[in-house]
Motif scaffolding. Structure first.
Motif, PDB file in Angstrom:
ATOM      1  N   GLU A 121       0.848  -1.190   0.000  1.00 52.02           N
ATOM      2  CA  GLU A 121       0.000   0.000   0.000  1.00 52.02           C
ATOM      3  C   GLU A 121       0.883   1.240   0.000  1.00 52.02           C
ATOM      4  O   GLU A 121       2.072   1.181   0.369  1.00 52.02           O
ATOM      5  CB  GLU A 121      -0.916   0.004   1.222  1.00 52.02           C
ATOM      6  CG  GLU A 121      -1.935  -1.120   1.241  1.00 52.02           C
ATOM      7  CD  GLU A 121      -2.937  -0.955   2.366  1.00 52.02           C
ATOM      8  OE1 GLU A 121      -3.411   0.186   2.580  1.00 52.02           O
ATOM      9  OE2 GLU A 121      -3.239  -1.951   3.040  1.00 52.02           O
ATOM     10  N   PHE A 137       3.663   0.572   2.640  1.00 54.67           N
ATOM     11  CA  PHE A 137       3.416  -0.458   3.642  1.00 54.67           C
ATOM     12  C   PHE A 137       3.434  -1.823   2.978  1.00 54.67           C
ATOM     13  O   PHE A 137       2.589  -2.118   2.118  1.00 54.67           O
ATOM     14  CB  PHE A 137       2.074  -0.231   4.337  1.00 54.67           C
ATOM     15  CG  PHE A 137       1.704  -1.300   5.331  1.00 54.67           C
ATOM     16  CD1 PHE A 137       2.432  -1.457   6.505  1.00 54.67           C
ATOM     17  CD2 PHE A 137       0.639  -2.149   5.091  1.00 54.67           C
ATOM     18  CE1 PHE A 137       2.100  -2.447   7.420  1.00 54.67           C
ATOM     19  CE2 PHE A 137       0.294  -3.132   6.003  1.00 54.67           C
ATOM     20  CZ  PHE A 137       1.034  -3.290   7.173  1.00 54.67           C
ATOM     21  N   LYS A 139       2.555  -5.376   3.111  1.00 48.30           N
ATOM     22  CA  LYS A 139       1.543  -6.087   3.877  1.00 48.30           C
ATOM     23  C   LYS A 139       2.076  -7.375   4.505  1.00 48.30           C
ATOM     24  O   LYS A 139       1.798  -7.678   5.675  1.00 48.30           O
ATOM     25  CB  LYS A 139       0.349  -6.407   2.987  1.00 48.30           C
ATOM     26  CG  LYS A 139      -0.386  -5.192   2.437  1.00 48.30           C
ATOM     27  CD  LYS A 139      -1.543  -5.635   1.553  1.00 48.30           C
ATOM     28  CE  LYS A 139      -2.231  -4.482   0.871  1.00 48.30           C
ATOM     29  NZ  LYS A 139      -3.323  -4.944  -0.006  1.00 48.30           N
ATOM     30  N   THR A 144       6.437  -0.606   7.403  1.00 50.08           N
ATOM     31  CA  THR A 144       6.180   0.702   6.815  1.00 50.08           C
ATOM     32  C   THR A 144       7.504   1.364   6.469  1.00 50.08           C
ATOM     33  O   THR A 144       8.453   1.328   7.264  1.00 50.08           O
ATOM     34  CB  THR A 144       5.372   1.577   7.780  1.00 50.08           C
ATOM     35  OG1 THR A 144       4.088   0.954   8.021  1.00 50.08           O
ATOM     36  CG2 THR A 144       5.129   2.959   7.212  1.00 50.08           C
ATOM     37  N   LYS A 198      -4.338   7.682   7.356  1.00 43.89           N
ATOM     38  CA  LYS A 198      -4.290   6.410   6.622  1.00 43.89           C
ATOM     39  C   LYS A 198      -3.062   5.609   7.040  1.00 43.89           C
ATOM     40  O   LYS A 198      -3.150   4.409   7.303  1.00 43.89           O
ATOM     41  CB  LYS A 198      -4.250   6.682   5.116  1.00 43.89           C
ATOM     42  CG  LYS A 198      -4.069   5.435   4.259  1.00 43.89           C
ATOM     43  CD  LYS A 198      -4.010   5.792   2.776  1.00 43.89           C
ATOM     44  CE  LYS A 198      -3.745   4.560   1.919  1.00 43.89           C
ATOM     45  NZ  LYS A 198      -3.688   4.897   0.462  1.00 43.89           N
ATOM     46  N   TRP A 202      -2.513   1.657   9.299  1.00 44.65           N
ATOM     47  CA  TRP A 202      -1.894   0.423   8.844  1.00 44.65           C
ATOM     48  C   TRP A 202      -1.441  -0.409  10.053  1.00 44.65           C
ATOM     49  O   TRP A 202      -0.964   0.158  11.048  1.00 44.65           O
ATOM     50  CB  TRP A 202      -0.678   0.716   7.970  1.00 44.65           C
ATOM     51  CG  TRP A 202      -1.005   1.278   6.611  1.00 44.65           C
ATOM     52  CD1 TRP A 202      -2.161   1.139   5.910  1.00 44.65           C
ATOM     53  CD2 TRP A 202      -0.129   2.086   5.793  1.00 44.65           C
ATOM     54  NE1 TRP A 202      -2.065   1.798   4.698  1.00 44.65           N
ATOM     55  CE2 TRP A 202      -0.841   2.369   4.601  1.00 44.65           C
ATOM     56  CE3 TRP A 202       1.169   2.572   5.955  1.00 44.65           C
ATOM     57  CZ2 TRP A 202      -0.282   3.141   3.577  1.00 44.65           C
ATOM     58  CZ3 TRP A 202       1.733   3.325   4.941  1.00 44.65           C
ATOM     59  CH2 TRP A 202       0.999   3.606   3.759  1.00 44.65           C
ATOM     60  N   SER A 204       1.132  -1.676  11.324  1.00 46.19           N
ATOM     61  CA  SER A 204       2.595  -1.697  11.219  1.00 46.19           C
ATOM     62  C   SER A 204       3.234  -2.468  12.364  1.00 46.19           C
ATOM     63  O   SER A 204       2.969  -2.194  13.538  1.00 46.19           O
ATOM     64  CB  SER A 204       3.139  -0.269  11.202  1.00 46.19           C
ATOM     65  OG  SER A 204       2.614   0.471  10.121  1.00 46.19           O
TER      66      SER A 204
END
Length: 233
Positions: A121, A137, A139, A144, A198, A202, A204
């Motif tokens: 992302e 990011f 996944k 990150t 946003k 995540w 992270s």
């Protein structure tokens, strides 16, 4: 110096040479390599390309994407594009105007290209007068990737008056921090908050930065602390 180090499954880091920026400030350099599910490589913030590093990269797979995550991290793009002419070069907003000598496949936005949209992302953090940075990011590993919005240098890295400025700029804090100059440069805080909301959502686990040691656990909690000053939530 540039040997690849495994950081997470399908994610490697490499440290490059120290570079000298404005006013003689010296910065460490770091890049990340992510191997995508199709076997191709995603090269984030490329460092100087040595023969040894090239051999290690080639052993992992074909270089498919080269990422310049902000307009300040362009020092080594020419050598990478010349070495890997079939790779697609992706620019953060503002870089294509700075580097008309390079051919970019895309200007990065909040929507990831098809080449990695199912695996990585991304978010454009705008509103800053110094640079617009694209944060990523990964996944699968929960990692990150930040470029310049978070920095940390060990005490003693800078000397003389530069050491004083670095300390006042929060560049030598115990953990990676947003330098004070970047905080002041967030002229459009509403845009920055929307983007970082946003990022902070995540899940992270780890945070890798270009200038400083990675955060290897509780990445989401760390990021919430690092951006608390901006009052994102």
């Amino acid at each position: 110096m540039s040997s690849l180090l495994s950081f997470a499954p399908e994610l490697w880091l490499a440290n490059g040479p120290v570079i000298t920026a404005a006013l003689g400030f010296q910065y460490s350099t770091r890049m990340a390599v992510i191997r995508l599910q199709d076997g191709g490589l995603f090269i984030w913030s490329p460092i100087a390309l040595t023969e040894d590093l090239k051999s290690e990269i080639d052993a992992l797979g074909p270089v498919r994407h080269i990422i310049a995550p902000n307009h300040l991290h362009d020092s080594f793009l020419t050598e990478w594009t010349q070495t890997y002419p079939e790779a697609k070069l992706h620019a953060a907003p503002g870089l294509a105007e700075k580097r008309p000598d390079l051919s970019f496949a895309s200007t990065l936005s909040d929507e990831a290209p098809a080449g990695w949209q199912d695996e990585i992302e991304q978010c454009v953090v705008g509103g800053n007068s110094i640079t617009t940075e694209v944060v990523f990011f990964h996944k699968a590993s929960g990692t990150t990737l930040f470029t310049d919005l978070l920095q940390q240098f060990p005490k003693g890295w800078f000397k003389g008056w530069r050491a004083l400025i670095a300390r006042l700029d929060l560049m030598t804090e115990p953990t990676p921090s947003v330098p004070r100059k970047f905080r002041v440069a967030f002229r459009d805080k509403a845009t920055a908050r929307e983007a970082l909301r946003k990022v902070l959502n995540w899940p992270s686990k780890a945070v890798v930065i270009a200038h400083g040691n990675p955060i290897t656990s509780d990445g989401a909690a760390y990021l919430n602390r690092a951006f608390r000053w901006l009052k994102v939530s």
